[in-house]
Design a protein around this motif. Structure first.
Motif, mmCIF file in Angstrom:
data_model
loop_
_atom_site.group_PDB
_atom_site.id
_atom_site.type_symbol
_atom_site.label_atom_id
_atom_site.label_comp_id
_atom_site.label_asym_id
_atom_site.label_seq_id
_atom_site.Cartn_x
_atom_site.Cartn_y
_atom_site.Cartn_z
ATOM 1 N N THR B 79 -4.044 -3.650 -8.656
ATOM 2 C CA THR B 79 -2.620 -2.986 -8.043
ATOM 3 C C THR B 79 -1.533 -4.077 -7.786
ATOM 4 O OG1 THR B 79 -4.368 -1.880 -6.648
ATOM 5 C CG2 THR B 79 -1.985 -2.308 -5.908
ATOM 6 N N ALA B 80 -2.118 -5.414 -7.840
ATOM 7 C CA ALA B 80 -0.892 -6.488 -7.756
ATOM 8 C C ALA B 80 -0.183 -6.579 -8.823
ATOM 9 C CB ALA B 80 -1.728 -7.781 -7.335
ATOM 10 N N LEU B 81 -0.663 -5.986 -10.126
ATOM 11 C CA LEU B 81 0.282 -6.147 -11.173
ATOM 12 C C LEU B 81 1.031 -4.894 -11.411
ATOM 13 C CD1 LEU B 81 -2.670 -7.335 -13.693
ATOM 14 C CD2 LEU B 81 -1.040 -8.638 -12.425
ATOM 15 N N HIS B 82 0.782 -3.936 -10.849
ATOM 16 C CA HIS B 82 1.582 -2.710 -10.984
ATOM 17 C C HIS B 82 3.052 -2.869 -11.246
ATOM 18 C CE1 HIS B 82 -1.861 0.127 -9.836
ATOM 19 N NE2 HIS B 82 -2.232 -0.497 -11.036
ATOM 20 N N PHE B 171 -13.692 -7.133 -2.888
ATOM 21 C CA PHE B 171 -12.247 -6.712 -3.231
ATOM 22 C C PHE B 171 -11.331 -6.261 -1.844
ATOM 23 C CE2 PHE B 171 -14.483 -6.528 -7.048
ATOM 24 C CZ PHE B 171 -13.509 -6.747 -8.054
ATOM 25 N N ALA B 172 -12.027 -6.332 -0.856
ATOM 26 C CA ALA B 172 -11.170 -6.153 0.383
ATOM 27 C C ALA B 172 -10.044 -6.725 0.750
ATOM 28 C CB ALA B 172 -12.163 -6.409 1.482
ATOM 29 N N ALA B 173 -9.898 -8.064 0.165
ATOM 30 C CA ALA B 173 -8.680 -8.912 0.408
ATOM 31 C C ALA B 173 -7.724 -8.598 -0.649
ATOM 32 C CB ALA B 173 -9.033 -10.275 -0.243
ATOM 33 N N SER B 174 -7.853 -7.838 -1.492
ATOM 34 C CA SER B 174 -6.751 -7.333 -2.431
ATOM 35 C C SER B 174 -6.717 -5.867 -2.496
ATOM 36 C CB SER B 174 -6.926 -7.706 -3.784
ATOM 37 O OG SER B 174 -8.182 -7.574 -4.339
#
Lengths: 341, 341, 341, 341
Positions: B79-82, B171-174
């Motif tokens: 998601t961070a790259l979307h 993956f909770a952090a991201s």
């Protein structure tokens, strides 16, 4: 050991539910005798004369309480009368079964509890009928046995069929509103099934989807609420007056190892129809049909508890907690804020 | 009239969902050609060489964007790259399909929307796959046809099977937490099925029933929320990571003349077993099996919309609204207060 | 108009079903009084003394028939005794309710019918309980109202839970075999629901899947049969002793405009479990739980019919026809040929 | 290891099922190329030109067989042509997929089998599509794993929606009648799921409930049959042309430790409606929707088996046995006698 004598029961209020309870006591309850009934309406007393001939008929509640040999009363009367009638019965030395809710007013609830505490030998039970339904009983048993691990969440709904006559609207002023009238059942189930004693906070919302005239009573016809309990337990409630398919009481209990659902399909019976409308089943029109057997079991439980002096399945405190939480839900709805408990 | 040429598609990200999309584009989508794939992992590129031999393999996203004749990209990346990847593709003149969620950050959402507005000839779609599921499509059609009167309420849940390995915990952090990861789907469904454009207020609550280690991320494994929309519309959401029986996506839409439910029984297939455990059916283990056909339909819809220049079923604004409401739910959970929108 | 006096009932046979009927008469039937019971076993009479204290106890059937004021007898005795006991009761001037089947022997059936014809003022009913089940009643009503057009086909099954103790095997010699013991119910339902009076031909087959020791009795543990009726009506029957999930009585009625099914899911109650075994419900363990309410309705129907002299829902001829068709099915099984009726 | 070249497929017959297969081969089957189609009808060839532009169009079957590089043919033609077309394809060195039934004539079946035996390197498969349905596959797997103990009984039905136009009536002369047209599927399933190779005896019956004009063809619109297999295995079949609610393929397999059902609810999708008609779901209108995915899986299986030279899931002998048993059922119906096999 011989069985105790048959319990002499007087029943007050002969509306739809009153007649149902009266017939259950008279014809379906071993160990109970319906010896007296009471209604202010001549028409209802006439009905009793025809259908319950062995029961003495009274117009006045105090007179019924003096019926010779009377052991217990069943109160199936308007909610506003519950408090004083229970207290009067207790003072007359009678066991009391009273239809839900105990009261819409928390102070009155406490007065009743205080009076009951003065008569520890007398049983008092509020009719949270769902606890006596075979499916809810089974759910509770399975949870106790650990089938779903630790239960932590409940979703419970009471959804009534749309009444085109808007019968309930005329009672909106005195019913206490959707949450106090309907959701008290779900609240009681959630407390019982979760084993959750300490409500912490409630948040509620609702709409008027069909019965816009409810605005005059600050009431809604569809409402939802979240109730947080201590120790990470949670309940979500839904109540509706506008279902097209019938009455649907449904409850889910989620645990760490499984989930139970009661009433996922509100089927009327075991019949399935395959026709131009698809594959379908008809649904229970109202709570009366849904809980027909539970009403019998509830009466039997109360009668047995009195006759054999065994504990009741639910206490006055249970009934008071249901009112307390439902009242907080109503407050949250009106104030548009969470309410701490 | 001859059909447009086959759409040349490049896919980025070859994890579980990326491989699924890649195979659907390559083998199940008339009018599309998977000409290129991209992954930073040699192992994933090897998989592609074996299973998708006609697709050129890239390690670098910019290189893929320069693939000769490329028309469109599928982003199945973290998601961070979307945001940056969508913007880069648009600037390179490519149509974009991107897995949900668009972004966890509302400002980034707006940047993407602004860039997209500069390229009105390019299509951008976020993969809210449930809108392409045959049952949800059927529900939407029946609502449009008036089968349930005016829809006013939605209950929607995304309940994932318990993962004993706690994969998602890492993956909770991201992930943005339970509501941003799971409930965005339910939020999008509620908006679409209710035709509800203006969220007003959300209230949320939740617990850690199994994954207590989520406390470090201020996350929960079971959560509920109420979302009020304008004009008397209401939605209740439930998301869970801890189901014992499998993945259960379920949505109810209540209208003034009826109710629709999608997914009331998360059956794996049409098989029923009668044995010592009762009458039973196995359940879909994950969303992958539940939405297998919808993933195909989603790709076909996007490809057709690009090839024939027809409108997409959902807009960037839909994706942004889902993120905005989910973020408010998370805020309400953390602040223990309703959040106005 | 005053109601007739309470019907004085004597019950014969205090096995599992006898006790069930006795309690229903004593505690669940308005207008009936259980005044006497009869059993040759001291243990059963002791049970009655404790649980039915107001009923006089008899060891001898003739003595019970002389009980003062006795109006009617309920025979819950071994099938081999039915014929002579019914005849004796009729000669003593008593109304008779007798558990199914009337008899395994067609000649005895005819003797009973002949005796009954000599006492037209006395009611005789064989307990085909399914006709009094709410779901079957609903099916019959809907067919009468034309919901499924013209009914032309029935599939009906009686499938009992596997009894690891093989209790029924020990009674195989006297039960008449699978079809006469179980399928008589389905045959009666088919005749009633189809309105089919003339059976024409039956063909049967069967296997010993689990209870191989039934070979000694020329009996089977799973059997199927086709029964052709006049005017193009058809029934298929299945009976089993070997179900793993419980008792499953199921009936489908196919008409020209729809189909009804009764009992498609033999659910124990309204509870659904979602756990590692999937989505499931427990099943009715035996016909006792499945037809608990129907047994009450059946008794009430009989008592009302006697007290108000109204027609019985089913005639002796119905019972004889069920035996006649079941006997032909057994003959077809043994002779491996169709049997004309 | 590189994958084999794409299989060059020619398809014959472009009616409803032919078009379905053609699109599945062209767009849904990795490793296959639809290079040619054949139809005597200009209209159908025009359809192919528009929807399958890369496939060469032929009017004549022999010409298609000479298409350069052709590996396999799909025959979706009238049953009467199957035998000669399969033989011609085999002689031309092509693998063959042919829609069910192989033939209505047992001698022709044998001729095809004999020809196939002369070409052991060529694959021939008859399209018993249900074997490729995910639910039937799951049932077969669970039986193999012992979930229900030893399977001994099957009930299987093919029930088609009533066609008010009576389309199928016009084909009654050439369809072989209800059992050969519909029940062959159920027979094949019974053989496969029971692992039953030796049929012993069949008994059949049937009615004309709606389509009385079928009398001219000695055909029926609703039929039942019992088929005994060796070693105490049993199957009951039901076929119908007159359902009001849609197409319902349903199969039960009973074993010594459990029962499996496939298709107990012929739901169209995962949508449930609660409205004035009750709680309901729409149903699959025809086998096309019911087996949409199985048709894809079937083609993929055949293509993979040819490309990788792996065994087919079903043999020509399976197809011949289905025809043989169905023909015996028809004979039993006409002769009103059991038929030995």
């Amino acid at each position: 050991m011989s069985a105790p004598a048959s319990l002499q029961v007087g029943l007050v209020g002969l509306g739809r539910m009153g007649r149902r309870h009266a017939e259950n006591i008279a014809f379906n309850t071993p160990g109970a005798t319906l010896c007296a009934v009471c209604s202010p309406l001549a028409q209802e007393r006439d009905w009793a004369q025809q259908h319950l001939p062995s029961a003495e008929r009274y117009e006045d509640y105090q007179a019924l309480l003096r019926h010779p040999g009377l052991d217990a009363v069943f109160l199936v009367t308007p909610t506003a009368l519950h408090g004083e009638q229970i207290i009067a019965a207790l003072r007359a030395g009678k066991h009391v079964f009273c239809e839900k809710p105990l009261s819409l007013d928390l102070e009155e609830c406490q007065r009743v509890a205080a009076e009951a505490a003065r008569h520890p030998q007398l049983k008092v039970m509020i009719g949270f009928v769902r606890r006596f339904d075979a499916s809810y009983q089974d759910a509770h048993r399975k949870i106790s046995e650990g089938l779903i691990g630790a239960p932590f969440m409940v979703y419970s709904q009471t959804a009534d069929a749309l009444d085109p006559d808007g019968f309930f609207v005329r009672f909106a002023a005195s019913s206490g509103g959707l949450f106090l009238d309907c959701s008290v059942h779900d609240i009681d189930l959630a407390r019982w099934l979760l084993g959750a004693d300490q409500p912490v906070r409630v948040m509620a919302s609702g709409v008027r989807a069909v019965h816009h005239e409810l605005e005059a009573f600050q009431d809604i016809d569809n409402g939802v609420a979240i109730c947080e309990f201590a120790q990470g337990r949670l309940a979500t409630f839904y109540a509706s007056r506008t279902m097209a398919h019938g009455h649907e009481t449904m409850t889910e209990i989620v645990g760490t190892r499984g989930r139970l659902s009661v009433g996922a399909n509100p089927s009327l019976n075991r019949l399935t129809i395959a026709d131009a409308h698809g594959l379908r089943n008809e649904c229970t029109p109202s709570f009366i049909e849904r809980f027909a057997e539970a009403f019998v079991a509830e009466v039997r439980h109360f009668v047995d508890a009195v006759r054999y002096d065994t504990p009741l399945a639910l206490t006055l405190q249970d009934a008071i907690e249901a009112t307390r939480i439902a009242a907080a839900m109503r407050q949250s709805l009106l104030e548009q804020q969470p309410v701490q408990l």
